[in-house]
Design a protein around this motif. Structure first.
Motif, short mmCIF file in Angstrom:
data_model
loop_
_atom_site.label_atom_id
_atom_site.label_comp_id
_atom_site.label_asym_id
_atom_site.label_seq_id
_atom_site.Cartn_x
_atom_site.Cartn_y
_atom_site.Cartn_z
N VAL A 59 0.84 -1.21 0.00
CA VAL A 59 0.00 0.00 0.00
C VAL A 59 0.87 1.25 0.00
O VAL A 59 0.62 2.21 -0.74
N ASN A 60 1.91 1.23 0.82
CA ASN A 60 2.78 2.41 0.91
C ASN A 60 3.69 2.55 -0.30
O ASN A 60 4.03 3.66 -0.70
N VAL A 61 4.10 1.43 -0.89
CA VAL A 61 4.88 1.50 -2.13
C VAL A 61 4.06 2.15 -3.23
O VAL A 61 4.56 2.99 -3.99
N VAL A 62 2.79 1.81 -3.30
CA VAL A 62 1.91 2.40 -4.31
C VAL A 62 1.78 3.91 -4.10
O VAL A 62 1.79 4.69 -5.05
N LYS A 63 1.70 4.33 -2.85
CA LYS A 63 1.66 5.77 -2.56
C LYS A 63 2.92 6.45 -3.09
O LYS A 63 2.87 7.55 -3.67
N LEU A 64 4.07 5.82 -2.86
CA LEU A 64 5.32 6.39 -3.34
C LEU A 64 5.37 6.41 -4.86
O LEU A 64 5.82 7.39 -5.47
N GLN A 65 4.90 5.34 -5.49
CA GLN A 65 4.88 5.30 -6.95
C GLN A 65 3.95 6.37 -7.51
O GLN A 65 4.29 7.06 -8.48
N ASN A 66 2.80 6.53 -6.91
CA ASN A 66 1.85 7.54 -7.37
C ASN A 66 2.37 8.95 -7.18
O ASN A 66 2.00 9.87 -7.91
N ALA A 67 3.25 9.12 -6.18
CA ALA A 67 3.85 10.44 -5.93
C ALA A 67 5.10 10.67 -6.78
O ALA A 67 5.72 11.73 -6.70
N GLY A 68 5.47 9.68 -7.61
CA GLY A 68 6.62 9.83 -8.49
C GLY A 68 7.95 9.52 -7.85
O GLY A 68 9.00 9.78 -8.44
N ALA A 69 7.94 8.95 -6.65
CA ALA A 69 9.19 8.72 -5.93
C ALA A 69 10.07 7.68 -6.60
O ALA A 69 11.29 7.66 -6.40
N GLU A 70 9.48 6.80 -7.40
CA GLU A 70 10.25 5.74 -8.05
C GLU A 70 11.02 6.25 -9.27
O GLU A 70 11.93 5.58 -9.75
N LYS A 71 10.66 7.43 -9.75
CA LYS A 71 11.27 7.94 -10.99
C LYS A 71 12.11 9.20 -10.79
O LYS A 71 12.85 9.60 -11.68
N THR A 72 12.00 9.83 -9.65
CA THR A 72 12.72 11.07 -9.42
C THR A 72 14.17 10.83 -8.98
O THR A 72 14.49 9.76 -8.47
N GLN A 73 15.01 11.81 -9.20
CA GLN A 73 16.40 11.76 -8.71
C GLN A 73 16.50 12.36 -7.30
O GLN A 73 17.57 12.32 -6.70
N ASP A 74 15.40 12.91 -6.80
CA ASP A 74 15.42 13.52 -5.46
C ASP A 74 15.52 12.44 -4.38
O ASP A 74 15.12 11.30 -4.57
N SER A 75 16.05 12.85 -3.24
CA SER A 75 16.12 11.94 -2.09
C SER A 75 14.80 11.94 -1.35
O SER A 75 13.96 12.85 -1.52
N ILE A 76 14.62 10.94 -0.51
CA ILE A 76 13.45 10.90 0.36
C ILE A 76 13.43 12.14 1.24
O ILE A 76 12.36 12.74 1.46
N GLU A 77 14.57 12.54 1.75
CA GLU A 77 14.64 13.72 2.61
C GLU A 77 14.13 14.96 1.89
O GLU A 77 13.38 15.76 2.46
N THR A 78 14.53 15.12 0.62
CA THR A 78 14.09 16.28 -0.17
C THR A 78 12.57 16.27 -0.36
O THR A 78 11.91 17.30 -0.21
N LEU A 79 12.02 15.11 -0.68
CA LEU A 79 10.58 15.00 -0.91
C LEU A 79 9.79 15.28 0.37
O LEU A 79 8.77 15.98 0.34
N VAL A 80 10.24 14.73 1.49
CA VAL A 80 9.53 14.92 2.75
C VAL A 80 9.62 16.38 3.21
O VAL A 80 8.62 16.95 3.67
#
Length: 232
Positions: A86-107
């Motif tokens: 469920v949480n992986v899907v949230k990350l995928q929908n937010a584009g986290a799987e394709k961006t070069q940004d870090s998790i820290e930057t996104l949060v």
């Protein structure tokens, strides 16, 4: 985080009803190719290693790593696989799987926008997946060090990681699932293809625990820096 808990409660009930089978709450994300459980652990370990860098937690690798881990989590039968998915899907929908940004930057961007407590946010997804990974790391380290029965080790890991973040309904569901933890030979030999007492298994488990710990430590620091009541 109340929204995150509500999502968790719903998925936990589903997981309990399905006996820990893979429950997918997908919206628009395309599922990643399915890995067999015996390759899941090594694939996830490699991706977790790549995710944890000196400059931050790389979001694409972290998202893929947690997704790759799901077949192993399904083999554990703890009901964790559908929760992680469920949480992986949230990350995928937010584009986290394709961006070069870090998790820290996104949060941090979500914090500035005031959207970090929304259920579909990267912040909520990595918070809960980080908590699950902390449980996995604790469980695997205990498996390496102790000969105690697997359900006992799983319960110990749960009490020191996820339980403080669960309400009584979720704790009841989690405890029911913990009793389904397979014994070592069923898990490692039958489901994962290892020799239960062999050096290859020990080496892979230690490598996995170290890689996950590096990621979890970065997430823990991220939530501590905000002086937030929400912690891993």
């Amino acid at each position: 985080d109340a929204k995150g808990r509500r999502s968790w409660a719903l998925v936990l009930v589903a997981a309990a009803c399905l006996g820990g089978a893979g429950y997918a709450a997908t919206r628009s994300a395309k599922p990643t190719p399915v890995l067999h459980a015996d390759r899941s652990l090594r694939t996830a370990t490699d991706l977790f290693r790549k995710a944890a860098t000196a400059d931050g937690l790389r979001s694409a690798e972290f998202t893929r790593a947690t997704d790759a881990l799901n077949p192993f989590l399904e083999a554990l039968h703890l009901g964790l696989a559908p929760l992680v998915r469920v949480n992986v899907v949230k990350l995928q929908n937010a584009g986290a799987e394709k961006t070069q940004d870090s998790i820290e930057t996104l949060v941090r961007a979500e914090r500035r926008a005031g959207t970090d407590d929304e259920d579909a946010s990267v912040s909520v997804a990595v918070l809960w997946n980080g908590r699950i990974l902390r449980l996995c790391e604790r469980l695997i380290r205990d498996v390496v060090k102790s000969d105690a029965p697997m359900p006992q080790l799983a319960h110990r890991a749960y009490k020191t990681t996820l339980e403080p973040h669960h309400n009584w309904i979720m704790r009841s569901g989690a405890r029911a699932l913990l009793r389904l933890t397979p014994d070592r030979r069923t898990l490692f030999e039958t489901r994962l293809g290892y020799e239960a007492d062999g050096p290859a298994l020990r080496a892979d488990l230690e490598a996995f625990a170290a890689a996950v710990r590096a990621c979890v430590d970065r997430l823990d620091a991220l939530y501590r820096e905000a002086d937030s009541r929400e912690r891993l």
